[in-house]
Design a protein around this motif. Structure first.
Motif, PDB file in Angstrom:
ATOM      1  N   UNK A  97      12.695  -9.659   1.058  1.00  0.00           N
ATOM      2  CA  UNK A  97      11.611  -9.474   2.008  1.00  0.00           C
ATOM      3  C   UNK A  97      10.632 -10.643   1.834  1.00  0.00           C
ATOM      4  N   UNK A  98      10.303 -11.284   2.917  1.00  0.00           N
ATOM      5  CA  UNK A  98       9.385 -12.411   2.854  1.00  0.00           C
ATOM      6  C   UNK A  98       7.957 -11.912   2.666  1.00  0.00           C
ATOM      7  N   UNK A  99       7.109 -12.826   2.264  1.00  0.00           N
ATOM      8  CA  UNK A  99       5.708 -12.463   2.038  1.00  0.00           C
ATOM      9  C   UNK A  99       5.057 -11.970   3.333  1.00  0.00           C
ATOM     10  N   UNK A 100       5.399 -12.609   4.450  1.00  0.00           N
ATOM     11  CA  UNK A 100       4.823 -12.220   5.739  1.00  0.00           C
ATOM     12  C   UNK A 100       5.300 -10.834   6.162  1.00  0.00           C
ATOM     13  N   UNK A 101       6.566 -10.538   5.922  1.00  0.00           N
ATOM     14  CA  UNK A 101       7.111  -9.220   6.265  1.00  0.00           C
ATOM     15  C   UNK A 101       6.501  -8.137   5.390  1.00  0.00           C
ATOM     16  N   UNK A 102       6.308  -8.456   4.108  1.00  0.00           N
ATOM     17  CA  UNK A 102       5.690  -7.480   3.209  1.00  0.00           C
ATOM     18  C   UNK A 102       4.244  -7.202   3.618  1.00  0.00           C
ATOM     19  N   UNK A 103       3.530  -8.254   4.008  1.00  0.00           N
ATOM     20  CA  UNK A 103       2.144  -8.080   4.450  1.00  0.00           C
ATOM     21  C   UNK A 103       2.084  -7.230   5.713  1.00  0.00           C
ATOM     22  N   UNK A 104       3.019  -7.451   6.628  1.00  0.00           N
ATOM     23  CA  UNK A 104       3.059  -6.650   7.857  1.00  0.00           C
ATOM     24  C   UNK A 104       3.357  -5.192   7.526  1.00  0.00           C
ATOM     25  N   UNK A 105       4.271  -4.958   6.592  1.00  0.00           N
ATOM     26  CA  UNK A 105       4.595  -3.579   6.187  1.00  0.00           C
ATOM     27  C   UNK A 105       3.400  -2.932   5.505  1.00  0.00           C
ATOM     28  N   UNK A 106       2.662  -3.688   4.695  1.00  0.00           N
ATOM     29  CA  UNK A 106       1.473  -3.159   4.038  1.00  0.00           C
ATOM     30  C   UNK A 106       0.379  -2.828   5.057  1.00  0.00           C
ATOM     31  N   UNK A 107       0.257  -3.641   6.099  1.00  0.00           N
ATOM     32  CA  UNK A 107      -0.736  -3.366   7.142  1.00  0.00           C
ATOM     33  C   UNK A 107      -0.420  -2.072   7.876  1.00  0.00           C
ATOM     34  N   UNK A 108       0.842  -1.861   8.180  1.00  0.00           N
ATOM     35  CA  UNK A 108       1.254  -0.618   8.841  1.00  0.00           C
ATOM     36  C   UNK A 108       0.982   0.565   7.923  1.00  0.00           C
ATOM     37  N   UNK A 109       1.329   0.421   6.658  1.00  0.00           N
ATOM     38  CA  UNK A 109       1.094   1.483   5.678  1.00  0.00           C
ATOM     39  C   UNK A 109      -0.396   1.792   5.567  1.00  0.00           C
ATOM     40  N   UNK A 110      -1.224   0.770   5.533  1.00  0.00           N
ATOM     41  CA  UNK A 110      -2.669   0.961   5.408  1.00  0.00           C
ATOM     42  C   UNK A 110      -3.222   1.747   6.588  1.00  0.00           C
ATOM     43  N   UNK A 111      -2.752   1.426   7.794  1.00  0.00           N
ATOM     44  CA  UNK A 111      -3.227   2.157   8.972  1.00  0.00           C
ATOM     45  C   UNK A 111      -2.831   3.628   8.908  1.00  0.00           C
ATOM     46  N   UNK A 112      -1.664   3.914   8.350  1.00  0.00           N
ATOM     47  CA  UNK A 112      -1.209   5.298   8.243  1.00  0.00           C
ATOM     48  C   UNK A 112      -1.962   6.046   7.144  1.00  0.00           C
ATOM     49  N   UNK A 113      -2.310   5.365   6.061  1.00  0.00           N
ATOM     50  CA  UNK A 113      -2.938   6.025   4.921  1.00  0.00           C
ATOM     51  C   UNK A 113      -4.428   6.222   5.098  1.00  0.00           C
ATOM     52  N   UNK A 114      -5.059   5.408   5.897  1.00  0.00           N
ATOM     53  CA  UNK A 114      -6.513   5.496   6.017  1.00  0.00           C
ATOM     54  C   UNK A 114      -6.941   6.741   6.782  1.00  0.00           C
ATOM     55  N   UNK A 115      -6.070   7.271   7.635  1.00  0.00           N
ATOM     56  CA  UNK A 115      -6.419   8.450   8.432  1.00  0.00           C
ATOM     57  C   UNK A 115      -6.770   9.654   7.552  1.00  0.00           C
ATOM     58  N   UNK A 116      -5.879  10.082   6.627  1.00  0.00           N
ATOM     59  CA  UNK A 116      -6.271  11.229   5.796  1.00  0.00           C
ATOM     60  C   UNK A 116      -7.483  10.929   4.918  1.00  0.00           C
ATOM     61  N   UNK A 117      -7.629   9.676   4.505  1.00  0.00           N
ATOM     62  CA  UNK A 117      -8.777   9.299   3.675  1.00  0.00           C
ATOM     63  C   UNK A 117     -10.083   9.452   4.454  1.00  0.00           C
ATOM     64  N   UNK A 118     -10.094   8.984   5.687  1.00  0.00           N
ATOM     65  CA  UNK A 118     -11.315   9.059   6.491  1.00  0.00           C
ATOM     66  C   UNK A 118     -11.591  10.473   7.002  1.00  0.00           C
ATOM     67  N   UNK A 119     -10.553  11.187   7.393  1.00  0.00           N
ATOM     68  CA  UNK A 119     -10.721  12.550   7.900  1.00  0.00           C
ATOM     69  C   UNK A 119     -11.317  13.455   6.818  1.00  0.00           C
ATOM     70  N   UNK A 120     -10.947  13.195   5.560  1.00  0.00           N
ATOM     71  CA  UNK A 120     -11.446  14.016   4.461  1.00  0.00           C
ATOM     72  C   UNK A 120     -12.796  13.513   3.940  1.00  0.00           C
TER      73      UNK A 120
END
Length: 60
Positions: free
Chosen positions: A1-24
């Motif tokens: 996995x390239x650095x750019x692909x990993x960063x894109x995957x981390x960005x998607x993950x961050x958007x998914x994880x921030x929802x429960x964090x903010x809702x709570x």
């Protein structure tokens, strides 16, 4: 996995994880989010979740 692909995957993950964090209103931290993801069958490193939540929560 390239650095750019990993960063894109981390960005998607961050958007998914921030929802429960903010809702709570910040009550759902990394340990609780990590446990929830493991119960759902996702295998992610706790430190990766920490980075994703921190990057999503920081104003940029």
């Amino acid at each position: 996995m390239t650095r750019r692909a990993k960063q894109a995957a981390d960005d998607v993950l961050a958007r998914q994880l921030i929802v429960p964090h903010l809702v709570s209103h910040g009550a759902y931290g990394v340990p609780r989010i990590h446990a929830g993801l493991r119960r759902l069958g996702h295998r992610l490193n706790r430190k990766r979740i920490e980075r994703a939540v921190a990057s999503a929560a920081s104003p940029t």
